[in-house]
Design an enzyme around this catalytic site. Structure first.
Site, PDB file in Angstrom:
ATOM      1  N   TRP A   1       0.897  -1.153   0.000  1.00 18.91           N
ATOM      2  CA  TRP A   1       0.000   0.000   0.000  1.00 18.91           C
ATOM      3  C   TRP A   1       0.933   1.199   0.000  1.00 18.91           C
ATOM      4  CZ3 TRP A   1      -1.155   4.337   2.945  1.00 18.91           C
ATOM      5  CH2 TRP A   1      -2.393   4.943   2.705  1.00 18.91           C
TER       6      TRP A   1
ATOM      7  N   LYS B   1     -19.765   3.472   5.082  1.00 17.03           N
ATOM      8  CA  LYS B   1     -19.764   2.169   4.403  1.00 17.03           C
ATOM      9  C   LYS B   1     -20.066   2.374   2.914  1.00 17.03           C
ATOM     10  CE  LYS B   1     -18.058   0.145   6.498  1.00 17.03           C
ATOM     11  NZ  LYS B   1     -17.573   0.372   7.819  1.00 17.03           N
TER      12      LYS B   1
HETATM   13  C1  F6R Z   1     -13.836   1.435   7.487  1.00 15.94           C
HETATM   14  C2  F6R Z   1     -12.725   1.050   8.327  1.00 15.94           C
HETATM   15  C3  F6R Z   1     -11.796   2.111   8.795  1.00 15.94           C
HETATM   16  C4  F6R Z   1     -11.192   1.735  10.156  1.00 15.94           C
HETATM   17  C5  F6R Z   1     -10.114   2.743  10.538  1.00 15.94           C
HETATM   18  C6  F6R Z   1      -9.532   2.439  11.900  1.00 15.94           C
HETATM   19  O1  F6R Z   1     -14.619   0.358   7.126  1.00 15.94           O
HETATM   20  O2  F6R Z   1     -12.531  -0.101   8.610  1.00 15.94           O
HETATM   21  O3  F6R Z   1     -12.411   3.346   8.853  1.00 15.94           O
HETATM   22  O4  F6R Z   1     -12.191   1.717  11.108  1.00 15.94           O
HETATM   23  O5  F6R Z   1      -9.083   2.714   9.603  1.00 15.94           O
HETATM   24  O6  F6R Z   1      -9.025   1.156  11.957  1.00 15.94           O
HETATM   25  P1  F6R Z   1      -8.878   0.385  13.310  1.00 15.94           P
HETATM   26  O7  F6R Z   1     -10.231   0.101  13.820  1.00 15.94           O
HETATM   27  O8  F6R Z   1      -8.136  -0.862  12.948  1.00 15.94           O
HETATM   28  O9  F6R Z   1      -8.099   1.266  14.229  1.00 15.94           O
END
Ligand code: F6R
Length: 614
Positions: free
Chosen positions: A77, A491
């Protein structure tokens, strides 16, 4: 972000690396590559774009490639340099005898590059990673010891990284290390693995060890040695992974996202297991270690999170304030870390993250920890970097989530916040017992209500088909479902690329209403309760501007038929618990719209599952 895998053993390395990269593809997918040792020479194979392009290259050269029993692989990425073959990992040094894959960011790569160029190194990519290849190679030229070369190189590197290295002069050996980026070793019989995340190796072994910061592993097919940055041996702490390989199968669903949405009733049951047995008993949160007296005296709570986790946190704020009367601030981690926050030892700081690896949230909780706050982490990965910062932990038990768009992990976070809020209210004695008993009962029967939505998706699909060609979308709600509107919009935008925005319904008339006409669908989350009539009035105002009105509701009110052209009905539920149910149709709506539009649902463009850079 990005994925690393390494293999040494007696099987075809390329097959195992590609399998591992397939399971890590959710971490990034703009280019990929593998480095193998074929007949004593390190060779690189790289491709731009989806992993399938690399698979095609491997297929076309399989006779040659299949000879190799050692290799490292990477899925990228992009952070430094556009997605391209030159910038794809693995990277190599001038002589091409060494290859390195890397997750993270080397902060001092510009300074290192200048130094290395002065020593005659020629850079072929725009990546920060290439500096590691040249640096380790130059240390290897001095020491003739790959582990020592990696150790010395990491003394000069600043930033976050997980790296794996092979060198053709040290046959049958992989050296890997990490700092502020995860790396796990997998132990097999006559073979060993390394990966940036468990899915890279779970198909082959469940015996694993998480490397700590600055530890260096040297592995051959038959041995694994770990040292610390001062060259002291580190004892192997091998654990049995609780993950099942089946989590990485779509189980007949077209996409992981659809499978994961359908897993949600069981996820709720999992989250409740061991924490809430019956509505008459108190909630048990074994890993919340905050002293009960201290909890009673808390003066404030701050919650930090990003994206979907931030929306779960917003629901957390609503219910903790409601149940416990303690002020709660919720802030995106990326904002929290760049201002003077009022945080002290009487503040409980809650970090929410499904991956536990989100850089901004890790930084935020570390900052708060330095100020003496108790750190509570709500995460799906008790093995993560963030969990290791925790004084208290609420593991959310959602299992591996493969789809980039979070669904079941959001559900698990939301349910975890209900448990945490009830737990705190029970300690503080801040809410009538009968109300808590009713709520606990509703939580226990919630999975059946979600199942009802999942078995009757016709109206959602109809709605998705009808509105999939619209360019914009507005979601409105009020009160506890305002975060539901934000999450529904997130979403939709992330997997369909439709410009979707969530608003508090009361805010519509303060600006956004100017956008409304018959090209704008407005979906109102209209759950029965305190703000039902208010949202209804806001919906009337939108309808009067010719907006295309959709309702998501648990009301049977016939009046709604006049106001809304589509009505998605869900089972009745108390207003306070309604976000846990109302989100499910919005996840499905986003899924079906993206599916109708032919989008890459599980791997939307520009995104990655865990965002390990600030
Ligand atoms: C959207 C999504 C992201 C994560 C964000 C934080 O579907 O998954 O917005 O919620 O990148 O990620 P975490 O929860 O892993 O800290």
């Amino acid at each position: 972000m990005c994925g690393i895998v390494g293999y040494i053993g007696s099987n075809t390395a390329a097959d195992i690396l590609l399998e591992g990269l397939t399971n890590l593809e959710y971490r990034g997918y703009d280019s990929s590559g593998i480095a193998l040792n074929i007949d004593g020479k390190v060779q690189l194979f790289k491709a731009q774009g989806k992993l399938q392009n690399l698979k095609n290259i491997v297929q076309n050269n399989y006779a040659e490639i299949s000879k190799s029993k050692i290799g490292i692989g990477h899925i990228r990425w992009a952070t430094h340099g556009v997605p391209s073959i030159e910038n794809a990992h693995p990277h190599t040094c001038n002589c091409g005898r060494l290859a390195v894959v890397h997750n993270g960011i080397i902060e001092n790569f510009k300074e290192l590059k200048v130094k290395l160029e002065a020593q005659g190194c020629t850079f072929r990519s725009q990546t920060d990673t290439e500096t590691i290849a040249h640096l380790v190679a130059s240390k290897f030229a001095q020491t003739k010891d790959l582990t020592e070369a990696v150790r010395l190189a990491t003394k000069e590197i600043e930033g976050a990284y997980a790296i794996a290295v092979i060198h053709q002069d040290v046959e049958g050996t992989i050296v890997a290390t990490r700092r502020n980026a995860p790396l796990v070793i997998g132990f097999g019989e006559g073979e060993n693995f390394v990966g940036s995340d468990i899915p890279a190796l779970i198909q082959y072994t469940k015996k694993a060890m998480y490397l700590d910061d600055n530890q260096i592993v040297t592995m051959t097919a038959d041995s694994v040695k770990v040292i610390d940055s001062d060259n002291n041996p580190v004892a192997l702490k091998i654990e049995n992974l609780p993950w099942e390989p089946v989590a990485l199968s779509k189980m007949g669903y077209k996409h992981f996202m659809l499978k994961e949405i359908h897993e949600q009733p069981d996820i709720v049951r999992n989250v409740l297991t061991g924490k809430l047995s019956t509505s008459d008993e108190p909630v048990i949160l074994k890993e919340v270690t905050l002293d009960r007296e201290k909890l009673k005296d808390l003066s404030r709570i701050q919650i930090v999170a990003c994206g979907t986790s931030l929306h779960a946190a917003m629901i957390g704020k609503y219910i903790i304030e409601d149940f416990c009367g303690v002020p709660v601030d919720v802030e995106p981690s990326s904002e929290y870390i760049y201002r003077k926050t009022i945080t002290d030892e009487n503040t409980l700081v809650i970090g929410v993250s499904q991956s536990g690896e989100t850089a901004d949230t890790i930084t935020a909780v570390r900052q708060a920890k330095k100020k003496g706050s108790h750190i509570l982490i709500v995460t799906n990965r008790p093995d993560s970097t963030m969990a290791r910062e925790a004084d208290s932990l609420v593991p959310v038990n959602a299992g591996i989530e493969v789809s980039v768009a979070a669904t079941k992990s959001y559900m698990a976070q939301v349910i975890s916040f209900y448990l945490l809020a009830i737990y705190m209210a029970e300690v503080k004695n801040s809410m009538p017992k009968e109300e808590l008993t009713d709520l606990k009962h509703e939580l226990v029967i919630l999975p059946q209500k979600i199942e009802k939505i999942l078995t009757n998706k016709d109206e959602i699909q109809k709605c998705a088909r009808k509105f999939s060609s619209f360019k914009d979308f507005i979601f409105v709600a009020r009160g506890i479902n305002f975060p539901t509107a934000l999450e529904g919009a997130l979403k939709l935008k992330e997997i369909s690329y439709i410009n979707a925005t969530g608003y508090s319904a009361g805010e519509l008339k303060h600006g956004p209403i100017a956008m409304l006409d018959d090209s704008m669908p407005v979906l109102a989350v209209l759950m029965k309760g305190k703000v039902y009539d208010k949202i209804l009035s806001n919906a009337e105002e939108a309808k009067a501007r010719n907006a295309r009105m959709i309702a998501l509701t648990d009301s049977e009110d016939e009046k709604l038929e006049e106001l809304f052209e589509n009505i998605i009905r869900i089972p009745e539920i108390s207003e306070i618990l309604s976000p846990a149910l109302a989100i499910v149709p919005l996840q499905l709506l986003a899924y079906y719209i993206a599916e109708f539009l032919g989008k890459d649902v599980d791997q939307p463009r520009n995104l990655a599952k865990s965002v390990t850079v600030e």
